[in-house]
Design a protein around this motif. Sequence first.
Motif, short mmCIF file in Angstrom:
data_model
loop_
_atom_site.label_atom_id
_atom_site.label_comp_id
_atom_site.label_asym_id
_atom_site.label_seq_id
_atom_site.Cartn_x
_atom_site.Cartn_y
_atom_site.Cartn_z
N VAL A 1 0.85 -1.20 0.00
CA VAL A 1 0.00 0.00 0.00
C VAL A 1 0.88 1.24 0.00
O VAL A 1 1.74 1.41 0.88
CB VAL A 1 -0.93 0.02 1.23
N ARG A 2 0.66 2.10 -0.98
CA ARG A 2 1.39 3.37 -1.06
C ARG A 2 0.40 4.52 -1.12
O ARG A 2 -0.67 4.39 -1.74
CB ARG A 2 2.29 3.39 -2.30
N THR A 3 0.74 5.65 -0.52
CA THR A 3 -0.20 6.76 -0.43
C THR A 3 0.49 8.08 -0.76
O THR A 3 1.72 8.20 -0.72
CB THR A 3 -0.81 6.87 0.97
N GLY A 4 -0.31 9.08 -1.04
CA GLY A 4 0.16 10.45 -1.23
C GLY A 4 -0.90 11.40 -0.72
O GLY A 4 -2.10 11.08 -0.68
N GLU A 5 -0.49 12.58 -0.29
CA GLU A 5 -1.43 13.54 0.27
C GLU A 5 -0.89 14.96 0.09
O GLU A 5 0.28 15.22 0.33
CB GLU A 5 -1.64 13.25 1.76
N GLU A 6 -1.76 15.87 -0.35
CA GLU A 6 -1.45 17.29 -0.41
C GLU A 6 -2.63 18.06 0.14
O GLU A 6 -3.79 17.65 0.01
CB GLU A 6 -1.16 17.73 -1.86
N GLY A 7 -2.35 19.23 0.75
CA GLY A 7 -3.42 20.03 1.32
C GLY A 7 -3.95 19.42 2.60
O GLY A 7 -3.31 18.57 3.22
N ASP A 8 -5.15 19.83 3.00
CA ASP A 8 -5.72 19.42 4.29
C ASP A 8 -7.18 19.04 4.14
O ASP A 8 -8.07 19.86 4.28
CB ASP A 8 -5.57 20.56 5.30
#
Length: 209
Positions: A84-91
Amino acid sequence: MPTMPKSLFWTRTDTAGSEHAVLDDRQGFAAQGVALAVDPIPYTCRYRLAVGADGVTSRLEVETEGAGWSRSVRLERAGDGWRVRTGEEGDLDAALRAVGHPPAGLPGTDEPERLAEALDVDLGGSPLFNTLPVRRIGLTRAPADQARQVAVAWVLVPGLAVVPAEQVYTSLGPGRIRFASGNFTADLDVDPDGFVVRYPGLAERVGPR
């Protein structure tokens, strides 16, 4: 990327929204789609799905985005488990709190080993993903009242947390399948290929069939 020979479109009945998927199920199952909804906040969800000839999901990539945030998760089968790989930007959580909704938490999972028994994946709010276990276990051809329990990797939308879930699918006769998860049940109308035509309280298919 090669073109897809099938196109399915659903309109949401629980909120303003829709889903369009293009797919190829001639050898295994490959699909890509876009889902739109306004609940709990307006978002766009894009996904790409790959399923082997044995009906077992091999890969799912999902991206969600809204005002001031975006997230991604990639699930890929690796041996007897999932990577499992993830990415996140902002809130995203700030956007949810602004409308009085609980925070979504982090995307993905810290315990991918808990997904080890999952042969299928389920994307929240998408009627396409009910088709995966239905086709894998041949439920459209099963006798009435035959129930099968399946383990899935459930991807919550829009936050993209991934959790293990137990689901039960029961054949109710031609074109009808009961879906149950925990205390929730819904009797789905499906076509001969196992694609959802009507999911009460969630979505209905529109356009050519």
